[in-house]
Design an enzyme around this catalytic site. Structure first.
Site, mmCIF file in Angstrom:
data_model
loop_
_atom_site.group_PDB
_atom_site.id
_atom_site.type_symbol
_atom_site.label_atom_id
_atom_site.label_comp_id
_atom_site.label_asym_id
_atom_site.label_seq_id
_atom_site.Cartn_x
_atom_site.Cartn_y
_atom_site.Cartn_z
ATOM 1 N N ASP A 89 0.838 -1.191 0.000
ATOM 2 C CA ASP A 89 0.000 0.000 0.000
ATOM 3 C C ASP A 89 0.878 1.248 0.000
ATOM 4 O O ASP A 89 2.107 1.158 0.012
ATOM 5 C CB ASP A 89 -0.971 -0.017 1.175
ATOM 6 C CG ASP A 89 -0.269 -0.023 2.526
ATOM 7 O OD1 ASP A 89 0.966 0.144 2.563
ATOM 8 O OD2 ASP A 89 -0.948 -0.197 3.541
ATOM 9 N N CYS A 308 -14.763 -27.500 7.934
ATOM 10 C CA CYS A 308 -13.448 -26.956 7.561
ATOM 11 C C CYS A 308 -12.380 -28.045 7.583
ATOM 12 O O CYS A 308 -12.353 -28.889 8.480
ATOM 13 C CB CYS A 308 -13.072 -25.835 8.531
ATOM 14 S SG CYS A 308 -11.470 -25.076 8.215
ATOM 15 N N CYS A 310 -8.982 -27.175 7.431
ATOM 16 C CA CYS A 310 -7.696 -26.517 7.685
ATOM 17 C C CYS A 310 -6.873 -27.347 8.678
ATOM 18 O O CYS A 310 -7.382 -28.265 9.329
ATOM 19 C CB CYS A 310 -7.905 -25.098 8.223
ATOM 20 S SG CYS A 310 -8.372 -25.003 9.976
ATOM 21 N N CYS A 313 -8.396 -27.322 12.274
ATOM 22 C CA CYS A 313 -9.619 -28.118 12.441
ATOM 23 C C CYS A 313 -9.369 -29.610 12.283
ATOM 24 O O CYS A 313 -10.064 -30.438 12.885
ATOM 25 C CB CYS A 313 -10.682 -27.644 11.453
ATOM 26 S SG CYS A 313 -11.414 -26.040 11.889
ATOM 27 N N HIS A 339 -6.620 -20.908 10.862
ATOM 28 C CA HIS A 339 -8.014 -21.234 10.594
ATOM 29 C C HIS A 339 -8.736 -20.081 9.898
ATOM 30 O O HIS A 339 -9.410 -20.289 8.880
ATOM 31 C CB HIS A 339 -8.760 -21.586 11.881
ATOM 32 C CG HIS A 339 -10.239 -21.644 11.664
ATOM 33 N ND1 HIS A 339 -10.851 -22.731 11.073
ATOM 34 C CD2 HIS A 339 -11.219 -20.719 11.869
ATOM 35 C CE1 HIS A 339 -12.149 -22.486 10.952
ATOM 36 N NE2 HIS A 339 -12.396 -21.268 11.428
#
Length: 373
Positions: A89, A308, A310, A313, A339
């Site tokens: 940015d 999920c 991931c 999880c 997560h």
């Protein structure tokens, strides 16, 4: 940069962006790596999540460790060891968020370092020089961002400054590329104008007429306006943006914000929300938000989100995450952040697939049905 539209369903777009370092499929959420990497994670974590692009912060990297030092390490890619794309940015948002220690004028922004109080002056040219050293794949130009609500006079001044700085930035960038500097780097302009339709049209038309820009961003939203005002402004603004270049909505936001703005034709997003909220105990799931601090989860053996897959999880219970957070264990920050970013990135991939398959409206309806379940 190569840019290709793969499919449009309603106004939702699935596109492909190729930079010098990666192929980015949109819609895309860019995790925020303020200091060159996402908090609590490393480059291997980002690669395991499948991230093709992350966001670095020009203001913070300029102050610490310094863009000249980053250049010595081979730019952000060599410094962080994240081999994919970086977007940096411009510092305009920091001037806004640190308004008590910064002041804009017609030529740039003067600010005091939040680290040691030293004074620094950002101009359109200096901001690009910093980003040349960082070697980011996409560079944002300096813009004049104002809080909402605000006076028409101040918003008009913001547009005038941003437009003038955009002219200076693209001219400088082209001159530097002619000298062999920043040849593989791309540059985006930032549309301002608050939530006023005429101001947004004025800013968009002035900036999008500068055809040498590689893409265009919508800035100055999610800074105090109502959600429906933000959505209406995005829908209006995209109607003045070219279809053959990426559209980036800066600093937005919640999963709902992403879905609604994909629906309005936006390709790229960033926000600190998934990472910051993870560190503060809020986790996003297919079925809504979870407050991991709650004692109700103390004996819960299920994962955070049963839908999920991931790393967190697949391996740990919500009861264990509750214990880590309440014990202030550092490992919680990594597991929670993994997560939340997995949720955001998967949401974008699923949205893309829905657009490609011509079932965007069905996907959008399913998202809301699950969130309200």
């Amino acid at each position: 940069m190569e840019f290709k539209i793969d499919k449009i369903d309603q106004n939702a777009r699935a596109c492909t962006i190729k930079t010098a370092h990666s192929t980015i499929q949109t819609p895309v959420f860019m995790p925020v790596g303020t200091a060159g990497i996402v908090k609590a994670l490393d480059s291997n974590d980002m690669l395991s999540l499948g991230a093709e692009i992350i966001l670095g912060n020009t203001y913070h990297l300029y102050l610490r460790p310094g863009d000249e030092l980053v250049k010595k390490f081979g730019g952000l890619h060599g410094f962080s060891k994240f081999p994919k794309s970086f977007l940096t940015d411009s510092g305009g948002f920091q001037a806004f968020s640190l308004s008590d220690i910064s002041k804009a004028d017609k030529n740039g922004i003067m600010f005091k370092s939040h680290i040691d109080g030293s004074k620094h002056y950002f101009t359109p040219q200096k901001v690009l020089d910093i980003q040349y050293n960082l070697n980011s794949d996409i560079m944002m130009i300096l813009d004049d961002l104002v809080a909402l609500p605000n006076t028409k006079e101040r918003i008009k001044l913001s547009i005038e400054r941003t437009t003038q700085w955009a002219k200076e930035a693209i001219e400088y960038h082209k001159s530097q590329q002619a000298r062999g500097i920043g040849v593989d780097q791309n540059i985006f302009a930032i549309i301002q104008g608050g939530i006023d339709k005429e101001f947004r049209k004025m800013s968009a038309e002035a900036l999008c007429a500068m055809e040498d820009y590689d893409g265009f961003a919508i800035g100055g939203l999610s800074v105090g306006e109502l959600n429906n005002e933000m959505y209406d402004t995005v829908e209006w603004t995209t109607s003045f943006m070219p279809t053959n270049k990426p559209r980036y909505l800066m600093g937005v936001g919640t999963p709902t914000d992403l879905i609604e703005n994909i629906h309005r034709g936006v390709d790229m997003f960033d926000c600190v929300m998934p990472t910051r909220n993870a560190r503060n105990g809020t986790l996003f799931t297919t079925f809504g938000k979870v407050n991991i601090k709650s004692a109700v989860y103390k004996e819960d053996s299920l994962p955070i989100d049963p839908a999920c897959d991931c790393y967190t999880c697949r391996n740990y219970s919500i009861g264990y995450l509750n214990h880590l957070f309440r014990s202030r264990e550092i490992s919680y920050f990594r597991l929670g952040t993994l997560h939340n970013l997995h949720y955001y990135l998967t949401l974008m991939r699923d949205a893309r697939n829905a657009i490609l398959e011509g079932r965007w409206l069905e996907f959008r309806a399913e998202f809301y049905a699950k969130q309200q379940a």
